[in-house]
Design a protein around this motif. Sequence first.
Motif, PDB file in Angstrom:
ATOM      1  N   MET A  12      45.305  50.624  51.342  1.00 35.33           N
ATOM      2  CA  MET A  12      44.490  50.775  52.558  1.00 35.33           C
ATOM      3  C   MET A  12      44.761  49.626  53.526  1.00 35.33           C
ATOM      4  SD  MET A  12      40.875  52.337  51.216  1.00 35.33           S
ATOM      5  CE  MET A  12      40.720  51.493  49.643  1.00 35.33           C
ATOM      6  N   LEU A  13      44.950  48.420  52.979  1.00 34.47           N
ATOM      7  CA  LEU A  13      45.197  47.263  53.850  1.00 34.47           C
ATOM      8  C   LEU A  13      46.564  47.377  54.519  1.00 34.47           C
ATOM      9  CD1 LEU A  13      43.717  44.320  51.747  1.00 34.47           C
ATOM     10  CD2 LEU A  13      42.705  45.491  53.709  1.00 34.47           C
ATOM     11  N   GLU A  14      47.533  47.876  53.777  1.00 35.91           N
ATOM     12  CA  GLU A  14      48.859  48.049  54.380  1.00 35.91           C
ATOM     13  C   GLU A  14      48.760  48.994  55.583  1.00 35.91           C
ATOM     14  OE1 GLU A  14      53.080  48.388  52.325  1.00 35.91           O
ATOM     15  OE2 GLU A  14      52.118  50.354  52.462  1.00 35.91           O
ATOM     16  N   ARG A  15      47.954  50.053  55.412  1.00 33.31           N
ATOM     17  CA  ARG A  15      47.791  50.999  56.520  1.00 33.31           C
ATOM     18  C   ARG A  15      47.073  50.330  57.707  1.00 33.31           C
ATOM     19  NH1 ARG A  15      46.197  57.021  54.901  1.00 33.31           N
ATOM     20  NH2 ARG A  15      44.071  56.276  54.893  1.00 33.31           N
ATOM     21  N   CYS A  16      46.290  49.302  57.418  1.00 32.73           N
ATOM     22  CA  CYS A  16      45.621  48.558  58.497  1.00 32.73           C
ATOM     23  C   CYS A  16      46.549  47.498  59.090  1.00 32.73           C
ATOM     24  CB  CYS A  16      44.361  47.868  57.969  1.00 32.73           C
ATOM     25  SG  CYS A  16      43.039  48.986  57.503  1.00 32.73           S
ATOM     26  N   GLY A  17      47.813  47.472  58.645  1.00 35.42           N
ATOM     27  CA  GLY A  17      48.795  46.566  59.244  1.00 35.42           C
ATOM     28  C   GLY A  17      49.020  45.281  58.479  1.00 35.42           C
ATOM     29  N   TYR A  18      48.387  45.116  57.313  1.00 38.01           N
ATOM     30  CA  TYR A  18      48.493  43.851  56.583  1.00 38.01           C
ATOM     31  C   TYR A  18      49.757  43.768  55.728  1.00 38.01           C
ATOM     32  CZ  TYR A  18      43.736  42.547  57.808  1.00 38.01           C
ATOM     33  OH  TYR A  18      42.615  42.197  58.510  1.00 38.01           O
ATOM     34  N   GLY A  19      50.321  42.576  55.687  1.00 31.69           N
ATOM     35  CA  GLY A  19      51.291  42.224  54.660  1.00 31.69           C
ATOM     36  C   GLY A  19      50.522  41.477  53.578  1.00 31.69           C
ATOM     37  N   PHE A  20      51.235  40.962  52.565  1.00 31.92           N
ATOM     38  CA  PHE A  20      50.512  40.350  51.443  1.00 31.92           C
ATOM     39  C   PHE A  20      51.028  38.970  51.117  1.00 31.92           C
ATOM     40  CE2 PHE A  20      50.024  44.895  51.185  1.00 31.92           C
ATOM     41  CZ  PHE A  20      48.645  44.973  51.182  1.00 31.92           C
ATOM     42  N   THR A  21      50.132  38.138  50.606  1.00 37.73           N
ATOM     43  CA  THR A  21      50.471  36.793  50.189  1.00 37.73           C
ATOM     44  C   THR A  21      49.863  36.596  48.803  1.00 37.73           C
ATOM     45  OG1 THR A  21      50.236  34.468  50.765  1.00 37.73           O
ATOM     46  CG2 THR A  21      48.420  35.872  51.399  1.00 37.73           C
ATOM     47  N   ASP A  22      50.290  35.543  48.093  1.00 38.12           N
ATOM     48  CA  ASP A  22      49.770  35.419  46.724  1.00 38.12           C
ATOM     49  C   ASP A  22      48.851  34.215  46.528  1.00 38.12           C
ATOM     50  OD1 ASP A  22      51.680  33.582  46.963  1.00 38.12           O
ATOM     51  OD2 ASP A  22      53.050  34.412  45.452  1.00 38.12           O
ATOM     52  N   GLY A  23      48.140  33.860  47.567  1.00 38.71           N
ATOM     53  CA  GLY A  23      47.159  32.780  47.431  1.00 38.71           C
ATOM     54  C   GLY A  23      46.228  32.787  48.626  1.00 38.71           C
ATOM     55  N   PRO A  24      45.149  32.015  48.574  1.00 41.21           N
ATOM     56  CA  PRO A  24      44.134  32.082  49.620  1.00 41.21           C
ATOM     57  C   PRO A  24      44.490  31.341  50.904  1.00 41.21           C
ATOM     58  CG  PRO A  24      43.461  30.519  47.922  1.00 41.21           C
ATOM     59  CD  PRO A  24      44.750  31.131  47.464  1.00 41.21           C
ATOM     60  N   ASP A  25      45.376  30.322  50.837  1.00 39.00           N
ATOM     61  CA  ASP A  25      45.509  29.416  51.976  1.00 39.00           C
ATOM     62  C   ASP A  25      46.000  30.077  53.253  1.00 39.00           C
ATOM     63  OD1 ASP A  25      44.466  27.236  50.711  1.00 39.00           O
ATOM     64  OD2 ASP A  25      46.362  26.833  49.669  1.00 39.00           O
ATOM     65  N   GLU A  26      47.041  30.927  53.124  1.00 39.50           N
ATOM     66  CA  GLU A  26      47.619  31.556  54.314  1.00 39.50           C
ATOM     67  C   GLU A  26      46.873  32.811  54.740  1.00 39.50           C
ATOM     68  OE1 GLU A  26      50.317  30.108  55.707  1.00 39.50           O
ATOM     69  OE2 GLU A  26      49.913  28.617  54.147  1.00 39.50           O
ATOM     70  N   ALA A  27      45.993  33.312  53.882  1.00 38.98           N
ATOM     71  CA  ALA A  27      45.484  34.674  54.067  1.00 38.98           C
ATOM     72  C   ALA A  27      44.523  34.812  55.251  1.00 38.98           C
ATOM     73  CB  ALA A  27      44.779  35.123  52.784  1.00 38.98           C
ATOM     74  N   ASP A  28      44.752  35.881  56.043  1.00 38.18           N
ATOM     75  CA  ASP A  28      43.781  36.243  57.084  1.00 38.18           C
ATOM     76  C   ASP A  28      42.614  36.977  56.447  1.00 38.18           C
ATOM     77  OD1 ASP A  28      45.326  35.571  59.608  1.00 38.18           O
ATOM     78  OD2 ASP A  28      46.772  36.809  58.510  1.00 38.18           O
ATOM     79  N   LEU A  29      42.897  37.608  55.315  1.00 36.70           N
ATOM     80  CA  LEU A  29      41.853  38.362  54.620  1.00 36.70           C
ATOM     81  C   LEU A  29      41.984  38.114  53.118  1.00 36.70           C
ATOM     82  CD1 LEU A  29      39.673  40.661  54.507  1.00 36.70           C
ATOM     83  CD2 LEU A  29      41.579  42.261  54.311  1.00 36.70           C
ATOM     84  N   ILE A  30      40.851  37.825  52.486  1.00 36.11           N
ATOM     85  CA  ILE A  30      40.841  37.664  51.024  1.00 36.11           C
ATOM     86  C   ILE A  30      39.942  38.763  50.454  1.00 36.11           C
ATOM     87  CG2 ILE A  30      40.101  36.165  49.126  1.00 36.11           C
ATOM     88  CD1 ILE A  30      40.703  33.771  50.920  1.00 36.11           C
ATOM     89  N   VAL A  31      40.454  39.469  49.456  1.00 36.49           N
ATOM     90  CA  VAL A  31      39.625  40.466  48.770  1.00 36.49           C
ATOM     91  C   VAL A  31      39.567  40.072  47.295  1.00 36.49           C
ATOM     92  CG1 VAL A  31      39.265  42.909  48.235  1.00 36.49           C
ATOM     93  CG2 VAL A  31      40.391  42.275  50.366  1.00 36.49           C
ATOM     94  N   ILE A  32      38.365  39.784  46.819  1.00 32.51           N
ATOM     95  CA  ILE A  32      38.201  39.403  45.411  1.00 32.51           C
ATOM     96  C   ILE A  32      37.633  40.629  44.677  1.00 32.51           C
ATOM     97  CG2 ILE A  32      37.133  37.757  43.805  1.00 32.51           C
ATOM     98  CD1 ILE A  32      38.686  36.203  45.786  1.00 32.51           C
ATOM     99  N   ASN A  33      38.444  41.199  43.785  1.00 30.94           N
ATOM    100  CA  ASN A  33      38.040  42.392  43.038  1.00 30.94           C
ATOM    101  C   ASN A  33      37.526  41.932  41.663  1.00 30.94           C
ATOM    102  OD1 ASN A  33      37.658  44.961  42.137  1.00 30.94           O
ATOM    103  ND2 ASN A  33      39.816  45.548  42.153  1.00 30.94           N
ATOM    104  N   THR A  34      36.235  42.026  41.454  1.00 28.06           N
ATOM    105  CA  THR A  34      35.577  41.312  40.347  1.00 28.06           C
ATOM    106  C   THR A  34      35.352  42.150  39.088  1.00 28.06           C
ATOM    107  OG1 THR A  34      33.396  41.973  41.121  1.00 28.06           O
ATOM    108  CG2 THR A  34      34.311  39.928  42.040  1.00 28.06           C
ATOM    109  N   CYS A  35      35.066  41.441  37.992  1.00 22.91           N
ATOM    110  CA  CYS A  35      34.776  42.060  36.692  1.00 22.91           C
ATOM    111  C   CYS A  35      33.413  41.561  36.216  1.00 22.91           C
ATOM    112  CB  CYS A  35      35.860  41.642  35.704  1.00 22.91           C
ATOM    113  SG  CYS A  35      35.485  42.051  33.987  1.00 22.91           S
ATOM    114  N   ALA A  36      32.623  42.461  35.614  1.00 22.87           N
ATOM    115  CA  ALA A  36      31.260  42.084  35.195  1.00 22.87           C
ATOM    116  C   ALA A  36      31.093  42.157  33.684  1.00 22.87           C
ATOM    117  CB  ALA A  36      30.249  43.014  35.876  1.00 22.87           C
TER     118      ALA A  36
END
Length: 481
Positions: free
Chosen positions: A69-93
Motif C-alpha cells: 500500500m505504501l509503494e502505491r502511495c509513492g514510498y520507497g523503503f529504508t531499513d532503519g528509522p533515521d532516514e524514514a519519512d514514515l515509520i510503521v511499527i507492526n506489533t505483536c501482543a
Amino acid sequence: MWSSIILSLEGTDLERKTPLIPQEDLRRQAEISDYIKGWWQSQGRTPVAWVDTYGCQQNEADSEQIRGMLERCGYGFTDGPDEADLIVINTCAIRDHAVQRVFGNVGALVHTKRRHPGQKIFVCGCMMGNPEISGRMKNSYPHVDGIFSPHHLWQLPEHLYRVLIRHRKAFAVADSDGAIAEGLPVVRTNKIKAWVSIMYGCNNFCSYCIVPYVRGRERSRLPEDILDECRGLIAAGYREITLLGQNVNSYGKDLGLGVDFADLLAKIAELDGDFVLRFMTSHPRDASHKLFDVMASHEKIAKQFHLPFQSGSDRVLKAMNRHYNRAQYLELIEYGRKRMPELVFTSDVIVGFPGETEAEFEETVSLIEQVRYDALFTFIYSPRPGTPAAKLPDPTPKEEKNRRFDRLLAVQNAISEERHRAYVGKTLRVLVDGRDGELLTARTDGGRLVRLEGPDGLIGRFVNVTITGATTWSLVGRKEE
Ligand code: SAM
Ligand code: SF4
C-alpha cells in the motif's frame, strides 16, 4: 460489509456469504494512494518508509501488504528509522516481553522524530487490537501520529492521508467484523519464498492466548482467491509457498463450501510448476488423518508438520482449553509417521502455565522424549490481561519456571543434535534460498536449515545435497553434481 459472491469450484456453483470488503471501498483506498503519490511528486521527491515487524509470520505477511500500500502511495523503503519519512511499527501482543519491547522502542522514536520533524509514526498490529494497550499508546506517546488495529489495515492510505495531508491524528481501533480485503497490493521481501494467508483470526480461545481477542474470529479466504494467488506466485518464479493461519486445520469451516484444509492443500499441490508447499500452524484438535493422507500422496507438499502440543499433561491441556489429550496428540504423531516415515515434526510448548506442578512438567519432558521433535519453540508462560489463564493462581516462582525452561531446552537440544546427526551421509533435495556470509543457506523438504558452499547462481534452485555435518540448529552439506 458483507457481500454476496458466486464461487465456482469443481463445477458446482454455490452462493456464499463471505465477509469481503466491497471493491468500491478498496478502489477508494487506491484513489487516496494516487493522491498521496501525486502530493509527494509535487514536493519534488520520493519519500521513504521503514516498516518494522515484530512477531509471527502472519505479521510478516501483513507487513508485505503494508509495504504494498505504501509503494502505491509513492514510498520507497529504508531499513532503519533515521532516514524514514514514515515509520510503521507492526506489533505483536503474544507475550509481555514483546509488548514491553515495542513500548520501549516506540518511546525511543521521540528522539528520531526530533531530528526529522516531518517524520510520521504509525503503530499497528496485534497490540493495537487491544483497547487498553492502544489507549495507552495514544495517550502516553504523543509523537505517534497514527494507530490502527489489524481489522483496519486495508485503510492505511486513508489513515496516511489524514495524518500527512490533513495534519490530524489517525486512530482506527474500533471493533469490526474483520472482513477480508482481497487484492491488496503486496511488496514481498523474498523473491523465492512467499507467505499466503488463507484465513485470519482464531476461534479457539486457548485460555492463555490473546490472539482471538486482537485478531477476531476465524475468517477463511475463498479457495479460488487463494488458488489464484498461488498460481500468480508460481508464474512469477516463487519456489516455496507457505500457507498461513492461526489454525489452518479449521480452514473453510466458516465458508460452508464443503472444502476443508486438506482439500485446499491438495488443490494447490496439483498446480503446475516446480515448488514446495508448506503450511502453519496446525491445531491438534482439528488435524485429521485425511490431512496426513493428502500430504503423503502429494510430492510438492513438504514433509514437515508444525504441531504445537503446549503441554504433556492432560490436566494442564484441559486448563489451557486445548480440547485434546496427550494420547490423542501422540496418536496423530504415530499416524503421520506411519504414513510418511520421513515426516519432520516441530512444535511449540509453554512452560510454567499457572498451577503446573513438577510432575506435570515432567509429563511435558517425557512427551518431548517420546516424540523426539527435530526442533521445538519453548516459551515461558506470560500472563495476558483479559485471558482466563491470567486470573488463575500462579504460585510457582519465576526462578522455578526458569529452571524448568532450561531443563526443557537442554533435553530438546540434545534430541535436536541427535536427530540432525542422523542426517549425515544422506543425500537430500533442498531449496537454496539465500546466503549467510560465506555459505549458501537452503532448506530440506522437512524444513531443516542446510549450509553449503556454492555460487549465488544456485539461489532459487532445488539441488541435491549430501549432508556432511550437523549441529543442534543446522546441517552442513555438499552439493552433488
Ligand atoms: N495459533 C498457533 C497455535 O495455536 O499453535 C500459534 C499461536 S502463537 C503466535 C505461537 C505460540 O506462542 C503458541 O503456540 C504458544 O506456544 C505461544 N504462546 C501463546 N500465548 C502465550 C502466552 N500467553 N505465554 C507464552 N507463550 C504463549
Ligand atoms: Fe492462540 Fe490457541 Fe488460537 Fe493458537 S489456537 S492463536 S494458541 S487461541
